[in-house]
Design a protein around this motif. Structure first.
Motif, PDB file in Angstrom:
ATOM      1  N   SER A 492       0.837  -1.201   0.000  1.00 22.97           N
ATOM      2  CA  SER A 492       0.000   0.000   0.000  1.00 22.97           C
ATOM      3  C   SER A 492       0.866   1.243   0.000  1.00 22.97           C
ATOM      4  O   SER A 492       2.032   1.206   0.431  1.00 22.97           O
ATOM      5  N   LYS A 493       0.271   2.338  -0.473  1.00 17.58           N
ATOM      6  CA  LYS A 493       1.021   3.601  -0.445  1.00 17.58           C
ATOM      7  C   LYS A 493       1.207   4.085   0.996  1.00 17.58           C
ATOM      8  O   LYS A 493       2.284   4.465   1.394  1.00 17.58           O
ATOM      9  N   HIS A 494       0.102   4.080   1.765  1.00 16.60           N
ATOM     10  CA  HIS A 494       0.170   4.509   3.163  1.00 16.60           C
ATOM     11  C   HIS A 494      -0.086   3.314   4.079  1.00 16.60           C
ATOM     12  O   HIS A 494      -0.682   2.325   3.672  1.00 16.60           O
ATOM     13  N   ASP A 495       0.298   3.468   5.344  1.00 21.76           N
ATOM     14  CA  ASP A 495      -0.106   2.450   6.306  1.00 21.76           C
ATOM     15  C   ASP A 495      -1.379   2.896   7.014  1.00 21.76           C
ATOM     16  O   ASP A 495      -1.767   4.066   6.939  1.00 21.76           O
ATOM     17  N   SER A 496      -2.045   1.957   7.657  1.00 26.65           N
ATOM     18  CA  SER A 496      -3.316   2.266   8.295  1.00 26.65           C
ATOM     19  C   SER A 496      -3.613   1.244   9.383  1.00 26.65           C
ATOM     20  O   SER A 496      -3.367   0.051   9.208  1.00 26.65           O
ATOM     21  N   SER A 507       0.170 -12.489   4.782  1.00 26.34           N
ATOM     22  CA  SER A 507       1.538 -12.942   5.037  1.00 26.34           C
ATOM     23  C   SER A 507       2.460 -11.820   5.487  1.00 26.34           C
ATOM     24  O   SER A 507       3.326 -12.016   6.337  1.00 26.34           O
ATOM     25  N   ALA A 508       2.286 -10.637   4.880  1.00 27.09           N
ATOM     26  CA  ALA A 508       3.218  -9.552   5.157  1.00 27.09           C
ATOM     27  C   ALA A 508       2.615  -8.235   4.698  1.00 27.09           C
ATOM     28  O   ALA A 508       1.602  -8.222   3.974  1.00 27.09           O
ATOM     29  N   ILE A 509       3.235  -7.132   5.115  1.00 28.96           N
ATOM     30  CA  ILE A 509       2.788  -5.793   4.703  1.00 28.96           C
ATOM     31  C   ILE A 509       4.002  -4.996   4.259  1.00 28.96           C
ATOM     32  O   ILE A 509       5.046  -5.005   4.935  1.00 28.96           O
ATOM     33  N   VAL A 510       3.850  -4.279   3.160  1.00 25.08           N
ATOM     34  CA  VAL A 510       4.898  -3.384   2.662  1.00 25.08           C
ATOM     35  C   VAL A 510       4.222  -2.076   2.256  1.00 25.08           C
ATOM     36  O   VAL A 510       3.195  -2.095   1.564  1.00 25.08           O
ATOM     37  N   THR A 511       4.761  -0.936   2.708  1.00 27.77           N
ATOM     38  CA  THR A 511       4.147   0.357   2.362  1.00 27.77           C
ATOM     39  C   THR A 511       5.191   1.332   1.818  1.00 27.77           C
ATOM     40  O   THR A 511       6.379   1.216   2.107  1.00 27.77           O
ATOM     41  N   ASP A 512       4.698   2.324   1.048  1.00 28.58           N
ATOM     42  CA  ASP A 512       5.591   3.357   0.500  1.00 28.58           C
ATOM     43  C   ASP A 512       6.015   4.345   1.590  1.00 28.58           C
ATOM     44  O   ASP A 512       7.156   4.798   1.628  1.00 28.58           O
ATOM     45  N   THR A 513       5.038   4.768   2.444  1.00 20.16           N
ATOM     46  CA  THR A 513       5.327   5.726   3.503  1.00 20.16           C
ATOM     47  C   THR A 513       5.124   5.041   4.847  1.00 20.16           C
ATOM     48  O   THR A 513       4.887   3.836   4.907  1.00 20.16           O
ATOM     49  N   GLY A 514       5.169   5.829   5.906  1.00 14.36           N
ATOM     50  CA  GLY A 514       4.932   5.267   7.233  1.00 14.36           C
ATOM     51  C   GLY A 514       6.150   5.382   8.129  1.00 14.36           C
ATOM     52  O   GLY A 514       7.267   5.656   7.667  1.00 14.36           O
ATOM     53  N   THR A 515       5.904   5.192   9.406  1.00 14.51           N
ATOM     54  CA  THR A 515       6.960   5.310  10.406  1.00 14.51           C
ATOM     55  C   THR A 515       6.930   4.090  11.329  1.00 14.51           C
ATOM     56  O   THR A 515       5.922   3.397  11.415  1.00 14.51           O
TER      57      THR A 515
END
Length: 856
Positions: A492-496, A507-515
């Motif tokens: 995803s572009k952002h996390d939420s 299985s996993a999460i990958v995002t463009d932004t986030g901290t």
């Protein structure tokens, strides 16, 4: 005159009349019962550590034994002290009531609907919820700057539900309830009526807040559910309404929105995962004065990948854009040392910011160009935040996820503190027997060298280590979450925080932004979903439907390979549910909160009081310390009829011994004893130290003229102050006990020690006062003694020329060695004040003593 004073002391001072052997027997009874109680506490702690299966009957049985032992200890303590601490029974009854309430499933209740933070006691978390409880602790005990706030209690929640006949609808909820039904329940709550008593309580609270902030303020209305911000964060699961006008209607509407969010789909899923009974879950709410924030952010007081450092994220305006992963925030890594130091920093492109609106509410705006790419914290602010985080972590005894804001005046406010899940080690995980049977390895080694095609390498920030594989699902719109297939890798572009809905089966999460400090990051750690955020362009590199394998090692290094690589999946962290994650287990272990923590650590602290007792362990600690004090004071009395025996030593100590059982090995009619005939363990060790070659100096040390006159002037003080030491140079001794008063020249010494095979019962009490010289030199000697005793672990309290030192819970062999050193110290420092002409002499003679150089 002195006799009159003595008579008054006998009436109003220490309680006399008990023969010492009776006093000593009562003291030993207290120790015996304390030991029994502490052994039960230890056993309960081990059972509830996660290594054993147990049921409620074990806990009830163990607690029954514990209360019996504590009651016996209290009874003995009353007899020893002649009921000097009768209030301790009230404290015991209060803690006992809390534990029995927890055992029987009763939550501690209150009739109050609203409580201001300063009135929240430490044990009211079921009433005000975890978030409110944590913040009130920071405000009331650490005196940190937490904005003015009050809690709307769980009692108010119960009454609200009852008043609007909502319980039946709530009881109908289960894990299979459709989202539409949950939405109906939320709407019912939002459209319900605020009961009159709650309306009045909120109105009064707002009036008080208005007075405190001069009428010019808004509120943040936030969730504070029963277990929120406790063992699990509930990060982002419930509603927060920011910048609410200080009006009854507006606050009541915000209140209803917040409690309605208890039944949102994502919150229900989250609670289901953790085994909570949703129909019985209660929600308190916090109403806190808004900070008109220039900058805000999050601190992880411990970096999940590096425990000697912390992470700080910061952005302009309100911190919501960070926790929702909407902004490329500033990043700081700070080393956790006595003086924190910044070891890494990166300024983010903070393209948007969230600000307060003038009439209430918030809005997202474009960050002005002039500040967008500039750091929003000065170095001083970063370091001050780090210091506050270290203080908070120390207070809560574990890593914390802290929310903060800085206003226009540069003042830092703490807005939230909750436990932070960090990477768990093999040892921690291996405590579960079930885990031991299935666990092969939880460590993720560095990625092995491979020839497979690498799509991304060391991009972004690793949130949760692990290995995962699956088909990429590119999430473009929030409402597409329902279409994410099982075992997919969500990109995803952002996390939420809304991603919690799919976390149980992806299985996993990958995002463009986030901290690393966002709500989603916290949730990923809790659910152990391998996750990378802030990769920059993962949505551009990875293709929808593409098979990939993601690999994140312990150091956060990461690689994403094309295709499914079965060999790498062998490194995958095994997903399992630990016993500690099961709600019923946590509920039982929660009882330990009132039993095993020790808050009364240092008897020299002002907080070492009955009011400071929060647990059964504290009560036992208080009893032990005050029992020792009673014995020390009582040892001067009740010795009528005992025959003193003079010690024949090669040094002129003039010590006589009163043997109360096993202190000397001599015939009954003998009136002197040698060192070899001393069988009292503590007395023998002390005398051995005094006889150590070189420590006893027989030659008198000449006093200067000023010191001579001082000694003459202090004669009256010494005589009048010696009332409690009328029997100088007397040692009351048994096989394991010693109480010895000494007067050498113009100073006084008292040593009280119990030295047995049971380490928990052992103690040393040391008191030293006086001297022949002026107060400056006498104070220097006190400093020298304090510096030496600290080397042996004593707790120290000094005032002028008085020092009191205590040491406890030491094994017998170590006790004997320390008592030997005390004997040397007593001999070494007898006349030393006359030699301490300047401060440098204190350091010199301290070092000499510790190096066993006893020359003067």
């Amino acid at each position: 005159m002195i006799k009159v004073i003595e008579d008054l002391k006998s009436l109003f001072g220490h309680k006399r009349g008990l023969p010492f052997n009776v006093l000593f027997e009562r003291f030993k009874d207290v120790l015996k019962n304390n030991t029994r109680a502490l052994e039960i506490i230890t056993d309960m702690g081990e059972k509830l550590s996660g290594d054993y299966l147990f049921d409620i009957n074990y806990i009830k049985g163990a607690y029954s034994e514990l209360t019996a032992a504590v009651k016996d200890s209290l009874q003995g303590f009353d007899m020893l002290t002649q009921n000097s601490y009768s209030q301790l029974h009230e404290t015991f009854n209060r803690i006992d009531g809390q534990i029995r309430g927890a055992l029987n499933g009763r939550i501690q209740s209150t009739d109050e609907m609203v409580i201001f933070y300063e009135n929240i006691p430490w044990d009211k978390y079921p009433v005000v919820g975890g978030k409110n409880a944590n913040l009130s602790e920071l405000k009331n005990y650490l005196k940190l700057n937490v904005p003015e706030a009050f809690s709307v209690t769980t009692h108010a929640f119960d009454e609200f539900i009852k008043h609007n006949n909502l319980q039946e609808s709530i009881n109908a909820i289960d894990v299979n309830t459709a989202e539409s039904k949950l939405k109906e329940l939320q709407d019912s709550i939002i459209n319900s009526e605020i009961l009159p008593d709650l309306e009045i309580a909120i109105g009064k609270a707002l009036e008080e807040i208005r007075k405190r902030c001069g009428g010019d303020c808004f509120l943040a209305v936030r969730s504070s559910a029963e277990e929120e911000d406790r063992e699990f964060s509930f990060a982002g699961q419930f509603e927060t309404v920011l910048n609410v006008p200080l009006e009854g209607g507006a606050v009541e509407e915000a209140y209803k929105k917040v409690i309605a969010s208890l039944f949102s789909e994502k919150a229900v899923i989250y609670m289901k995962q953790l085994g909570y009974d949703i129909s019985n879950f209660k929600m308190a709410v916090g109403c806190m004065v808004m900070v008109d924030a220039v900058s805000s952010g999050i601190i992880y007081s411990t970096n999940p990948h590096r425990d000697d450092a912390m992470i700080i994220n910061a952005t302009w305006g309100l911190g919501r854009s960070i926790v929702e992963g909407e902004v490329d925030a500033d990043f700081y890594a700070v080393r956790k040392v006595l003086t924190p130091e910044i070891i890494d920093e990166k300024t983010g492109r903070k393209e948007s910011m969230i600000i307060n609106q003038k009439d209430g509410g918030t809005k997202k705006v474009k960050t002005p160009d002039a500040i967008r790419d500039k750091p929003c914290l000065s170095e001083e602010q970063v370091l001050e935040l780090a210091r506050l985080a270290m203080l908070t972590e120390k207070h809560f005894r574990g890593p914390q996820d802290i929310e903060w804001a800085i206003d226009k005046g540069g003042r830092i406010s703490i807005l939230q503190s909750r436990p932070l899940k960090v990477v768990e080690t093999r040892d921690v995980i291996a405590r579960s027997e079930a885990t031991k049977q299935s666990l092969q390895s939880t460590e993720i080694a560095s990625p092995p060298s491979r020839n497979d095609k690498v799509l991304m390498k060391d991009k972004g920030i690793a949130i949760q280590k692990g290995v995962a594989a699956g088909r990429v699902f590119i999430l473009k719109q929030a409402d597409e979450l329902d279409r994410v297939p099982k075992a997919a890798v969500l990109v995803s572009k952002h996390d939420s925080s809304n991603f919690v809905k799919v976390m149980p089966y992806i299985s996993a999460i990958v995002t463009d932004t986030g901290t690393p400090t966002s709500h989603m990051a916290s949730l990923c750690r809790e659910f152990r979903i391998p996750t990378i955020v802030n990769t920059g362009n993962a949505t551009g590199i990875l293709k929808h439907g593409q098979e990939i394998t993601l690999y994140i090692d312990d150091d956060g290094k990461n690689v994403i390979y094309e295709g499914i690589i079965g060999e790498l999946l062998e490194y995958a962290d095994l997903t399992f549910r630990r016993m500690e994650d099961i709600y019923e287990f946590r509920k039982k272990r929660y009882i330990l909160r009132y039993i095993s923590p020790l808050n009364l650590v240092d008897p020299m602290m002002d907080s070492f009081t009955i009011e400071g007792c929060k647990t059964m362990h504290d009560i036992l600690r208080f009893i032990h310390e005050k029992a020792v004090t009673e014995l020390v004071e009582g040892a001067r009395y009740g010795l009528k009829g005992r025959h003193p025996v003079k010690l024949d030593l090669p040094i002129p100590t003039g010590i006589v011994v009163i043997d109360i059982g096993g202190g000397l090995d001599i015939k009954p009619d003998k009136r002197n004893a040698t060192y070899e005939e001393i069988t009292s363990i503590p007395l023998r060790a002390i005398i051995k130290g005094m006889l150590h070659p070189g420590v006893w100096h027989s030659d008198p040390i000449p006093l200067k003229v000023g010191d001579f006159f001082t000694s003459m002037m202090r004669m009256d003080d010494i005589v009048s102050g010696s009332a409690n030491f009328s029997s100088q140079h007397i040692a009351i001794a048994s096989k394991e006990y010693l109480n010895m008063g000494l007067r050498f020249g113009y100073h006084f010494n008292l040593i009280d020690s119990y030295c047995s095979e049971n380490q928990r019962n052992n103690h040393i009490y040391f008191r030293f006062a006086g001297g022949a010289t002026d107060i400056t030199k006498r104070s220097r000697r006190i400093q020298l003694i304090a510096d030496i005793l600290k080397e042996y672990g004593f707790s120290i309290k000094t005032k002028g020329d008085l020092i009191i030192a205590r040491l406890a819970n030491i094994g017998r062999d170590e006790m004997v060695n320390i008592l030997d050193q005390l004997g040397r110290l007593i001999a070494y420092t007898r006349q030393m004040d006359a030699l301490l002409h300047d401060d440098s002499a204190v350091k010199r003679y301290t070092e000499n003593f510790l190096e066993e150089n006893y020359k003067l």
